[in-house]
Write a protein that holds these residues in place. Structure first.
Motif, PDB file in Angstrom:
ATOM      1  N   VAL A 194       0.838  -1.054   0.154  1.00 29.61           N
ATOM      2  CA  VAL A 194       0.007   0.157   0.063  1.00 29.61           C
ATOM      3  C   VAL A 194       0.882   1.110  -0.092  1.00 29.61           C
ATOM      4  N   HIS A 195       0.578   2.063  -0.936  1.00 32.08           N
ATOM      5  CA  HIS A 195       1.281   3.349  -0.859  1.00 32.08           C
ATOM      6  C   HIS A 195       0.214   4.577  -1.263  1.00 32.08           C
ATOM      7  N   ALA A 196       0.469   5.813  -1.233  1.00 38.88           N
ATOM      8  CA  ALA A 196      -0.564   6.835  -1.313  1.00 38.88           C
ATOM      9  C   ALA A 196      -0.153   7.663  -2.457  1.00 38.88           C
ATOM     10  N   TYR A 247       8.533   7.240   1.088  1.00 39.29           N
ATOM     11  CA  TYR A 247       9.201   5.691   1.447  1.00 39.29           C
ATOM     12  C   TYR A 247       9.318   4.768   0.246  1.00 39.29           C
ATOM     13  N   GLY A 248       8.896   5.279  -0.957  1.00 38.97           N
ATOM     14  CA  GLY A 248       8.750   4.325  -1.859  1.00 38.97           C
ATOM     15  C   GLY A 248       8.345   5.190  -3.373  1.00 38.97           C
ATOM     16  N   SER A 249       9.595   5.030  -4.199  1.00 43.25           N
ATOM     17  CA  SER A 249       9.275   5.941  -5.446  1.00 43.25           C
ATOM     18  C   SER A 249       9.419   4.592  -6.508  1.00 43.25           C
ATOM     19  N   VAL A 250       9.267   5.293  -7.783  1.00 45.58           N
ATOM     20  CA  VAL A 250       9.032   4.595  -8.953  1.00 45.58           C
ATOM     21  C   VAL A 250       9.582   5.440 -10.105  1.00 45.58           C
ATOM     22  N   ARG A 266       7.911  -1.457   5.794  1.00 39.34           N
ATOM     23  CA  ARG A 266       7.669  -0.080   4.896  1.00 39.34           C
ATOM     24  C   ARG A 266       6.182  -0.073   5.140  1.00 39.34           C
ATOM     25  N   PHE A 267       5.224  -0.775   5.140  1.00 41.46           N
ATOM     26  CA  PHE A 267       3.981  -0.442   5.311  1.00 41.46           C
ATOM     27  C   PHE A 267       3.790   0.202   6.885  1.00 41.46           C
ATOM     28  N   LEU A 271       2.276   4.106   7.949  1.00 40.83           N
ATOM     29  CA  LEU A 271       1.182   4.115   8.856  1.00 40.83           C
ATOM     30  C   LEU A 271       1.518   4.901  10.037  1.00 40.83           C
ATOM     31  N   GLY A 272       2.682   4.599  10.456  1.00 41.78           N
ATOM     32  CA  GLY A 272       3.083   5.416  11.778  1.00 41.78           C
ATOM     33  C   GLY A 272       3.280   6.782  11.763  1.00 41.78           C
TER      34      GLY A 272
END
Length: 618
Positions: A194-196, A247-250, A266-267, A271-272
């Motif tokens: 899950v990412h935003a 926290y995560g890139s493409v 990472r998830f 959320l934290g």
């Protein structure tokens, strides 16, 4: 005798100036009256603009964009809104806490530059689109997808079925123009969890964007000034830059990378960063509860019912022990939760390392659960304590009851949150005790036996004092703290022993069978944390009279909590039947002793009088 200002100074605490400024800003707004749903929503949006113009949202945002970099202060400002209209409080939380907070916490400098100023001044109303019709608490298994297309360098956001529809989304039905959408991120056929992603949902004219379907959730039990809606995405394309990529890139050619190894870690890190929302809900619930108690206690001091045998004058209802029993232990608990919330907000503001963040997340989960359940129970009690008058909308309690009911399930279902607390306790217990090989278990059992002997010996000394006529025995703070600590330790140790039976084959069944034990362990832990926060507040009170009054309130919290769980204390030999009766008598005595101070205790909350305009107390 303690004065209200001294109590209020202590309650206002670290962010005293901000609390008072926020109360002053709230006091300039006028409550809404008798509006239909659409009028109410329009009024809430109008008041939201007034808050923006008054500087309310600046507190928690970066100074680089005109904010004040005060994360703890942003929660305090939100808490103060809980004294006013709760739809306004929630909509403010959606706009600046959830939507703006997600962009701030999960985005990078480019996102901040492009969006934060417009979010802060309300030029860009937004949504936080996490919950789905089929998945609320289980965020890790959301079904909405964001699939990267390297040919166009776009993400394709899609709702695969009705269970993946984003549901109950604040700001979606009427005002929101953009949503932070939580989705499974897919590149080259591989899911990265899950990412935003930022997804525009309306154009400048207010019409839904192509591929975006918006539905109105309609009337709710409460909070009808918040425009909750449902969002469905039909292969909606957004640019690669729409990914909140802290926290995560493409990369342009579709290669995924993250500074955090492991999808699970990472998830939970992502959320934290959003824990502020959970802490804010606990604070908002606390404010609504204080407002209800203020109304009920002030009414109880004015309302008269029945006469004494020796007088024609009717009795003030708060003079009845039964009425004191309804309201004063709840008031003591609200004080206790206030100081625990203050510690939690300070921890949020000051946390600097991973261990501190993990502890913060666990404490936030537990306090949110306990505070919102307390709100639900106490507001109902206040409604009943005001009789038929409490059922009238004009006297505000019915609205508070309706508006706060959902607090027990949003920002985390309370039962699930307490399970998270218990999981943290078990992890800490395992780290402390180890895997409990036969020698370790033998040593542990021996230590436990010695501990129980010590506790019961100390308890016997208290009993001896009771028998000898020492009425202050149950008011010994050390004894109270030991009872809370001993209960927590015993329940957690028993739970750990039960769960040691789990194997790979039966782990679910073993845990499922112990869920009542799990929840009791978490609740015992939170109760202990709350009591310790109250004790610390009394200790730092510089005024002797104020400290003396708070000492009594703390006693009432501690003993009423023990009384509520006296079955456990009796079953496990921590209380004798005679001593359990003594606890009840001590609670009665404390209620009577605090009765003359009831008005002073609620006035110290500093609720603006304009938001206490209930005819039964004005």
């Amino acid at each position: 005798m303690a004065m209200p200002d001294e109590l209020r100074d202590l309650l206002d605490g670290r962010w005293a100036a901000l609390r008072r400024n926020s109360s002053e800003l709230l006091g300039k707004l006028e409550p809404a009256h008798d509006l239909d749903r659409e009028e109410y929503r329009a009024w809430v949006l109008e008041q939201l603009h007034a808050l923006a113009e008054g500087g309310h949202p600046l507190t928690g945002f970066p100074a680089a964009y005109g904010g004040k970099d005060d994360v703890g202060g942003s929660v305090v400002a939100f808490e103060v809104l809980g004294y006013g209209d709760l739809s306004l409080m929630v909509k403010a939380g959606v706009q600046w806490g959830l939507f703006g907070g997600a962009v701030q916490a999960l985005g990078t400098r480019a996102h901040h530059d492009e969006y934060l100023p417009a979010i802060m001044n309300l030029e860009l109303p937004g949504c936080f689109a996490m919950t789905e019709s089929g998945h609320g608490s289980d965020v890790q298994h959301l079904r909405t997808t964001a699939t990267y297309d390297p040919a166009s360098q776009e993400f394709v956001v899609h709702t695969p079925d009705v269970s993946a529809r984003k549901d109950y989304i604040g700001n979606a039905a009427r005002d929101g123009r953009m949503a932070v959408v939580f989705a499974q991120l897919v590149t080259a056929g591989e899911s990265h969890g899950v990412h935003a992603v930022l997804v525009p949902i309306r154009d400048e004219s207010g019409a839904p964007m192509p591929g975006v379907r918006i539905e109105d959730c309609g009337s709710k039990a409460g909070l009808n000034g918040v425009d909750n809606g449902r969002l469905t995405f039909d292969n909606v394309r957004v640019p690669r830059s729409a990914l909140l990529d802290r926290y995560g890139s493409v990369s342009a050619d579709g290669v995924y990378s993250s500074p955090i190894e492991g999808a699970g870690r990472r998830f939970f890190t992502m959320l934290g960063t959003l824990v502020r929302g959970r802490i804010s809900v606990a604070g908002g619930a606390g404010s609504a509860t204080k407002k209800a108690l203020t109304i009920a206690i002030r009414y109880g001091l004015a309302r008269r019912q029945f006469t004494r045998p020796d007088s024609d004058e009717e009795v003030v209802v708060l003079d009845y022990l039964a009425h004191q029993r309804r309201l004063l232990p709840a008031l003591a608990t609200s004080y206790a939760l206030h100081f625990a919330q203050e510690e939690l907000v300070s921890a949020l503001h000051d946390v600097a390392d991973d261990r501190g963040r993990r502890e913060l997340e666990s404490r936030a989960a537990g306090l949110k659960a306990v505070a919102t359940w307390h709100a639900t129970a106490t507001i109902q009690t206040c409604r009943e304590a005001c009789g038929g008058a409490g059922y009238l909308s004009e006297n505000l309690l019915a609205g508070l009851k309706a508006d706060t009911d959902v607090f027990t399930t949003f920002e985390g279902d309370n039962t699930v949150l307490l399970q998270l607390v218990a999981k943290g306790l078990l992890t800490s217990y395992r780290d402390h005790v180890g895997d409990l090989d036969p020698w370790g278990m033998a040593r542990f059992v021996a230590d436990q036996f010695v501990g129980v002997v010590i506790e019961r010996t100390a308890a016997r000394a208290i009993i001896d004092r009771l028998v000898s006529g020492s009425s202050d025995a149950l008011l010994d703070r050390g004894w109270q703290l030991r009872q809370f600590e001993d209960r927590e330790r015993h329940v957690v140790e028993g739970l750990a022993r039960r769960l040691r039976r789990a194997t790979a084959e039966n782990a679910f069944d073993v845990f499922n069978a112990a869920q009542d034990h799990v929840l009791h362990a978490a609740r015992a832990h939170v109760d202990r944390v709350v009591l310790e926060a109250f004790v610390a507040a009394v200790d730092r009170c510089g005024d002797a009279a104020t400290a003396g009054l708070l000492d009594q309130v703390c006693d009432l919290y501690a003993l009423s909590t023990i009384e509520a769980d006296r079955a456990w204390f009796l079953e496990h030999g921590r209380l004798t039947p005679a001593r359990a009766k003594a606890v009840t008598q001590a609670v009665n005595d404390l209620c009577g002793g605090l009765r003359p101070h009831a008005r002073r205790l609620v006035d110290a909350f500093g609720i603006p009088e304009g938001w206490l305009a209930a005819p039964i107390i004005t």
